[in-house]
Motif scaffolding. Structure first.
Motif, PDB file in Angstrom:
ATOM      1  N   ASP A   1     -29.926  -8.423  -9.397  1.00  0.00           N
ATOM      2  CA  ASP A   1     -29.411  -8.108  -8.066  1.00  0.00           C
ATOM      3  C   ASP A   1     -27.950  -8.518  -7.887  1.00  0.00           C
ATOM      4  N   GLU A   2     -27.554  -9.633  -8.472  1.00  0.00           N
ATOM      5  CA  GLU A   2     -26.169 -10.063  -8.320  1.00  0.00           C
ATOM      6  C   GLU A   2     -25.217  -9.104  -9.018  1.00  0.00           C
ATOM      7  N   THR A   3     -25.583  -8.693 -10.218  1.00  0.00           N
ATOM      8  CA  THR A   3     -24.754  -7.723 -10.946  1.00  0.00           C
ATOM      9  C   THR A   3     -24.692  -6.397 -10.188  1.00  0.00           C
TER      10      THR A   3
ATOM     11  N   VAL B   1     -28.847 -11.074  -1.340  1.00  0.00           N
ATOM     12  CA  VAL B   1     -27.614 -10.512  -1.881  1.00  0.00           C
ATOM     13  C   VAL B   1     -27.701  -8.993  -1.968  1.00  0.00           C
TER      14      VAL B   1
ATOM     15  N   SER C   1     -33.962  -9.240  -2.066  1.00  0.00           N
ATOM     16  CA  SER C   1     -33.119 -10.430  -2.092  1.00  0.00           C
ATOM     17  C   SER C   1     -31.995 -10.319  -1.070  1.00  0.00           C
TER      18      SER C   1
ATOM     19  N   SER D   1     -24.998  -5.873  -6.983  1.00  0.00           N
ATOM     20  CA  SER D   1     -24.197  -5.971  -5.763  1.00  0.00           C
ATOM     21  C   SER D   1     -22.700  -5.920  -6.060  1.00  0.00           C
TER      22      SER D   1
ATOM     23  N   SER E   1     -25.386  -6.385   0.388  1.00  0.00           N
ATOM     24  CA  SER E   1     -24.520  -5.415  -0.290  1.00  0.00           C
ATOM     25  C   SER E   1     -24.851  -3.994   0.147  1.00  0.00           C
TER      26      SER E   1
ATOM     27  N   SER F   1     -18.593 -12.941 -12.448  1.00  0.00           N
ATOM     28  CA  SER F   1     -18.200 -11.893 -11.510  1.00  0.00           C
ATOM     29  C   SER F   1     -17.001 -11.106 -12.025  1.00  0.00           C
TER      30      SER F   1
END
Length: 382
Positions: A165-167, A210, A208, A169, A214, A130
């Motif tokens: 998706d995490e990146t 997340v 997703s 968000s 976001s 992160s």
């Protein structure tokens, strides 16, 4: 021979116009002499030294005017003309803004900027932590604002929508900490349409958790950007929205926007002119959008969800929906989702529908679902 007497961006647009309109402008040397006395010496000299000139009074050859460089950013001359035609109804401010974007898009980027963008693009595709993603967002923001290039062009080169998706968000929030002097809607809109919108346009399964969280939180902070750079272009998708897209939009409508804002947005969708429905979107995704709403079961389901959220539609929105219902009822005659929307619409907007009773009865009579009788019974009570 290539003369540059104007700034590159302005001259590029002028030469594009000349390339398309050369037949109507090709007056010949005789007419130039007749109307203006004589051709300026500088153009005579240039013309005499050029081979196969496209325009007698302009020292450019056929090859130069037909080259792909002249029409940079467009697949063909027809694409350019179609895009010019689409904006013909805009006011002068909109046209100026569109031209500004087009002109920047054709400008070549500095080699150093291209190399930096290539490096950042590679890092976007690989999530490490992160903290490193936050630093990546900071570098993207610096490249977008501190260099002599349009941020839209930079984001298009980086293709951040391809990140996991995490990146995505993390990027969407930390990219928003841009310069405060940037116009309120401009930068958040560019962030949304380059990260979240492309993911939604190709959504074929539930989004997703997340990603949804976001988007909901981001849209709470940037409601105007959410409308023009996410909701509007997604709903205007050329093939129509599906159930998964409907679920995401419903979540944003319920948790991020005020009901009055949603009502105004519905009016824009149903009653607005084409120019009012123009989205903020990267050129590479423009082909996925339609200029008109594409009605699917999921879109009717979305309007049902909006009505169930106690959004009060305006009279003109209601009238437009009635006309639409009469038009599409035969095509959705056996659709239970369409029938459920009709029942919800008639129940929620009954006070605005009394004068439209006969039209609705005519339309509902063309359907045959489990709720058809309930709808007709409801209409009979008007």
């Amino acid at each position: 021979m290539f003369l540059q007497t104007l700034p590159f961006l302005v001259q590029s647009r002028i030469l594009s116009f000349l390339g398309f309109e050369h037949q109507s402008l090709d007056s010949g040397e005789e007419r130039v002499d007749e109307e203006f006395g004589s051709i300026p010496d500088c153009l005579k000299d240039a013309a005499s030294s050029a081979n196969e000139l496209f325009l007698p009074w302009l020292p450019l050859s056929h090859d130069t005017l037909n080259s792909r460089e002249l029409f940079a950013g467009y697949e063909s001359q027809e694409d350019f003309l179609s895009q010019v035609g689409e904006g013909s109804g805009d006011n002068s401010k909109d046209v100026a803004e569109e031209m500004e974007i087009d002109l920047v898009m054709v400008a070549p980027l500095d080699e150093e900027i291209q190399n930096m963008a290539a490096s950042l693009k590679e890092r976007i595709m690989t999530f490490e932590s992160s903290s490193l993603t936050v630093e990546l967002a900071n570098e993207i923001r610096r490249l977008s604002f501190e260099r002599d290039a349009d941020p839209f062009v930079i984001l298009g080169m980086l293709e951040p929508w391809k990140a996991d998706d995490e990146t995505a968000s993390i990027l969407v929030f930390h990219l928003s900490n841009g310069r405060e002097e940037e116009e309120e809607i401009a930068w958040p809109s560019k962030v949304l349409c380059s990260i979240m919108l492309p993911k939604m346009l190709v959504l074929e399964e539930p989004a997703s958790r997340v990603l949804v969280i976001s988007m909901v939180e981001y849209c709470k902070l940037h409601q105007r950007a959410a409308e023009c750079a996410l909701l509007l272009p997604l709903i205007m998708k050329k093939s129509g929205i599906n159930n998964h897209m409907c679920d995401v939009i419903t979540r944003i409508v319920k948790e991020s926007l005020h009901p009055a804002h949603v009502s105004a947005f519905c009016r824009k969708l149903l009653c607005g002119e084409e120019v009012e429905k123009r989205s903020i979107i990267l050129p590479c995704h423009q082909c996925l959008l339609s200029s008109q709403l594409v009605w699917t079961e999921s879109l009717f389901n979305l309007f049902q969800n909006i009505l169930n959220h106690n959004v009060q539609l305006t009279q003109d929105s209601v009238d437009q929906l009635v006309l639409l219902i009469r038009e599409v009822a035969p095509s959705f005659s056996k659709s239970l989702k369409f029938g459920n929307f009709l029942l919800c619409f008639i129940t929620r907007c009954s006070l605005l529908l009394k004068s439209r009773k006969l039209l609705l009865v005519e339309a509902v009579a063309k359907t045959n679902t489990l709720v058809t009788k309930s709808i007709l019974s409801k209409l009979a009570s008007f």
